[in-house]
Write a protein that holds these residues in place. Structure first.
Motif, PDB file in Angstrom:
ATOM      1  N   ASN A   7      47.151  35.485  63.787  1.00 51.99           N
ATOM      2  CA  ASN A   7      47.489  35.467  65.197  1.00 51.99           C
ATOM      3  C   ASN A   7      48.833  36.134  65.428  1.00 51.99           C
ATOM      4  N   LEU A   8      49.066  36.579  66.653  1.00 47.80           N
ATOM      5  CA  LEU A   8      50.382  37.070  67.011  1.00 47.80           C
ATOM      6  C   LEU A   8      51.360  35.900  66.999  1.00 47.80           C
ATOM      7  N   ILE A   9      52.591  36.182  66.604  1.00 45.96           N
ATOM      8  CA  ILE A   9      53.581  35.113  66.521  1.00 45.96           C
ATOM      9  C   ILE A   9      54.764  35.435  67.428  1.00 45.96           C
ATOM     10  N   ASP A  10      55.553  34.397  67.750  1.00 44.03           N
ATOM     11  CA  ASP A  10      56.738  34.628  68.563  1.00 44.03           C
ATOM     12  C   ASP A  10      57.963  34.745  67.658  1.00 44.03           C
ATOM     13  N   LEU A  11      59.115  35.018  68.266  1.00 42.42           N
ATOM     14  CA  LEU A  11      60.319  35.281  67.480  1.00 42.42           C
ATOM     15  C   LEU A  11      60.744  34.061  66.663  1.00 42.42           C
ATOM     16  N   ASP A  12      60.630  32.861  67.229  1.00 40.64           N
ATOM     17  CA  ASP A  12      60.995  31.664  66.470  1.00 40.64           C
ATOM     18  C   ASP A  12      60.141  31.528  65.211  1.00 40.64           C
ATOM     19  N   GLU A  13      58.841  31.763  65.342  1.00 46.45           N
ATOM     20  CA  GLU A  13      57.957  31.685  64.185  1.00 46.45           C
ATOM     21  C   GLU A  13      58.300  32.761  63.165  1.00 46.45           C
ATOM     22  N   PHE A  14      58.637  33.936  63.653  1.00 42.52           N
ATOM     23  CA  PHE A  14      59.035  35.031  62.769  1.00 42.52           C
ATOM     24  C   PHE A  14      60.296  34.670  61.989  1.00 42.52           C
ATOM     25  N   LEU A  15      61.284  34.094  62.664  1.00 43.55           N
ATOM     26  CA  LEU A  15      62.532  33.743  61.999  1.00 43.55           C
ATOM     27  C   LEU A  15      62.321  32.609  60.998  1.00 43.55           C
ATOM     28  N   ASP A  16      61.406  31.684  61.310  1.00 44.62           N
ATOM     29  CA  ASP A  16      61.061  30.641  60.337  1.00 44.62           C
ATOM     30  C   ASP A  16      60.394  31.243  59.105  1.00 44.62           C
ATOM     31  N   TRP A  17      59.568  32.256  59.339  1.00 45.06           N
ATOM     32  CA  TRP A  17      58.818  32.889  58.250  1.00 45.06           C
ATOM     33  C   TRP A  17      59.678  33.797  57.394  1.00 45.06           C
ATOM     34  N   TYR A  18      60.702  34.418  57.980  1.00 47.00           N
ATOM     35  CA  TYR A  18      61.447  35.505  57.343  1.00 47.00           C
ATOM     36  C   TYR A  18      61.938  35.088  55.956  1.00 47.00           C
ATOM     37  N   ASP A  20      64.183  34.740  52.939  1.00 47.25           N
ATOM     38  CA  ASP A  20      65.626  34.869  52.747  1.00 47.25           C
ATOM     39  C   ASP A  20      65.941  35.803  51.586  1.00 47.25           C
ATOM     40  N   GLY A  21      66.699  36.858  51.888  1.00 45.72           N
ATOM     41  CA  GLY A  21      67.181  37.742  50.838  1.00 45.72           C
ATOM     42  C   GLY A  21      66.150  38.699  50.278  1.00 45.72           C
ATOM     43  N   TYR A  22      64.960  38.754  50.910  1.00 45.52           N
ATOM     44  CA  TYR A  22      63.937  39.647  50.365  1.00 45.52           C
ATOM     45  C   TYR A  22      63.377  40.531  51.468  1.00 45.52           C
ATOM     46  N   GLY A  23      63.510  41.837  51.286  1.00 47.98           N
ATOM     47  CA  GLY A  23      62.865  42.779  52.200  1.00 47.98           C
ATOM     48  C   GLY A  23      63.526  42.861  53.567  1.00 47.98           C
ATOM     49  N   ARG A  24      63.059  43.835  54.355  1.00 47.57           N
ATOM     50  CA  ARG A  24      63.510  44.009  55.737  1.00 47.57           C
ATOM     51  C   ARG A  24      62.283  44.048  56.628  1.00 47.57           C
ATOM     52  N   PHE A  25      62.316  43.225  57.657  1.00 46.69           N
ATOM     53  CA  PHE A  25      61.166  43.084  58.530  1.00 46.69           C
ATOM     54  C   PHE A  25      61.599  43.109  59.992  1.00 46.69           C
ATOM     55  N   GLU A  26      60.671  43.534  60.850  1.00 50.67           N
ATOM     56  CA  GLU A  26      60.863  43.454  62.290  1.00 50.67           C
ATOM     57  C   GLU A  26      59.619  42.825  62.902  1.00 50.67           C
ATOM     58  N   LEU A  27      59.775  42.358  64.139  1.00 51.65           N
ATOM     59  CA  LEU A  27      58.649  41.812  64.876  1.00 51.65           C
ATOM     60  C   LEU A  27      58.413  42.700  66.095  1.00 51.65           C
ATOM     61  N   HIS A  28      57.218  43.282  66.182  1.00 50.37           N
ATOM     62  CA  HIS A  28      56.873  44.178  67.284  1.00 50.37           C
ATOM     63  C   HIS A  28      55.694  43.580  68.051  1.00 50.37           C
ATOM     64  N   ASP A  29      55.977  43.046  69.223  1.00 49.42           N
ATOM     65  CA  ASP A  29      54.918  42.473  70.071  1.00 49.42           C
ATOM     66  C   ASP A  29      54.043  41.489  69.303  1.00 49.42           C
ATOM     67  N   GLY A  30      54.690  40.610  68.543  1.00 50.47           N
ATOM     68  CA  GLY A  30      53.965  39.561  67.849  1.00 50.47           C
ATOM     69  C   GLY A  30      53.455  39.914  66.476  1.00 50.47           C
ATOM     70  N   VAL A  31      53.655  41.169  66.034  1.00 47.99           N
ATOM     71  CA  VAL A  31      53.168  41.631  64.728  1.00 47.99           C
ATOM     72  C   VAL A  31      54.357  41.888  63.803  1.00 47.99           C
ATOM     73  N   ILE A  32      54.319  41.323  62.604  1.00 45.79           N
ATOM     74  CA  ILE A  32      55.382  41.542  61.623  1.00 45.79           C
ATOM     75  C   ILE A  32      55.212  42.923  60.987  1.00 45.79           C
ATOM     76  N   VAL A  33      56.304  43.696  60.992  1.00 53.21           N
ATOM     77  CA  VAL A  33      56.297  45.028  60.393  1.00 53.21           C
ATOM     78  C   VAL A  33      57.315  45.051  59.260  1.00 53.21           C
ATOM     79  N   GLU A  34      56.861  45.400  58.064  1.00 50.67           N
ATOM     80  CA  GLU A  34      57.756  45.519  56.918  1.00 50.67           C
ATOM     81  C   GLU A  34      58.357  46.914  56.909  1.00 50.67           C
ATOM     82  N   MET A  35      59.687  46.991  56.874  1.00 50.59           N
ATOM     83  CA  MET A  35      60.380  48.260  56.847  1.00 50.59           C
ATOM     84  C   MET A  35      60.472  48.723  55.395  1.00 50.59           C
ATOM     85  N   GLN A  36      59.955  49.916  55.109  1.00 44.47           N
ATOM     86  CA  GLN A  36      59.959  50.443  53.744  1.00 44.47           C
ATOM     87  C   GLN A  36      60.638  51.811  53.731  1.00 44.47           C
ATOM     88  N   PRO A  37      61.970  51.835  53.831  1.00 42.08           N
ATOM     89  CA  PRO A  37      62.680  53.108  53.915  1.00 42.08           C
ATOM     90  C   PRO A  37      62.684  53.860  52.594  1.00 42.08           C
TER      91      PRO A  37
END
Length: 205
Positions: A7-18, A20-37
């Motif tokens: 399901n799509l998630i909100d920012l609070d759920e994203f921050l709970d999920w994030y 710690d110390g691993y990877g870089r992620f963003e939340l775009h309209d409820g979808v978690i996107v892993e940043m892979q530079p």
């Protein structure tokens, strides 16, 4: 890379999920996107962070560069952005309700400068984040397009590596662009004295 969640998630759920110390992620309209530079992307961002940190230290400026933080857009409960480089104001951080527990920024006046280094998803930087950072009232936003990936309406034709510096004037961004040996002009860091080409090379001689 998009994380597959039921399901799509909100920012609070994203921050709970994030994680710690691993990877870089963003939340775009409820979808978690892993940043892979790429490595070059990280060289450019790291070089800018280093040079800005030197300016902060040498001039004893009341600001700092966090390792990571999330920027929450205005009126967007299902998005949060993780800039490549962000400079925050020490005094204004005290007014951020989510900073101490969530390392999250909700107020534009807390930010001195935000920088996005362009990857293949250039539309995020030129379209989505540009509009959201403007609405938030972030005073200065750089788009560092070291490969010249952005659309022609943003960086011209023929396309070339370009740094677009957006300054907030009367609530709207005004852009100045820099290429090649142009010295990048920044209101936030007027003594930075770097050319666009130096930044594109990540400081490599």
């Amino acid at each position: 890379m998009t994380q597959a969640l039921p399901n799509l998630i909100d920012l609070d759920e994203f921050l709970d999920w994030y994680p710690d110390g691993y990877g870089r992620f963003e939340l775009h309209d409820g979808v978690i996107v892993e940043m892979q530079p790429t490595g070059t992307h990280e060289q450019v961002g790291g070089f800018l962070g280093l040079k800005l940190g030197v300016q902060i230290d040498q001039k004893n400026l009341p600001c700092f560069i966090p390792r990571q933080c999330i920027v929450k857009p205005v009126n967007a409960a299902k998005s949060g952005y993780n800039p490549d480089v962000i400079v925050l104001d020490w005094d204004a951080i005290a007014n951020e309700p989510l900073w101490n527990k969530r390392s999250t920024i909700t107020r534009g006046e807390t930010v001195r400068l935000v920088i996005e280094v362009v990857s293949t998803n250039w539309q995020d930087d030129y379209l989505i984040k540009l509009a959201e950072y403007e609405k938030l009232g972030i005073p200065e936003y750089w788009i560092v397009d070291y490969l010249g990936l952005g659309g022609r309406r943003y960086i011209g034709n023929p396309k070339q590596p370009t740094i677009s510096v957006y300054q907030l004037v009367d609530g709207e961004y005004q852009v100045s662009q820099f290429t090649g040996n142009d010295v990048v002009v920044s209101a936030a860091f007027p003594d930075l004295n770097l050319t666009a080409e130096q930044i594109f090379r990540g400081g490599r001689k």
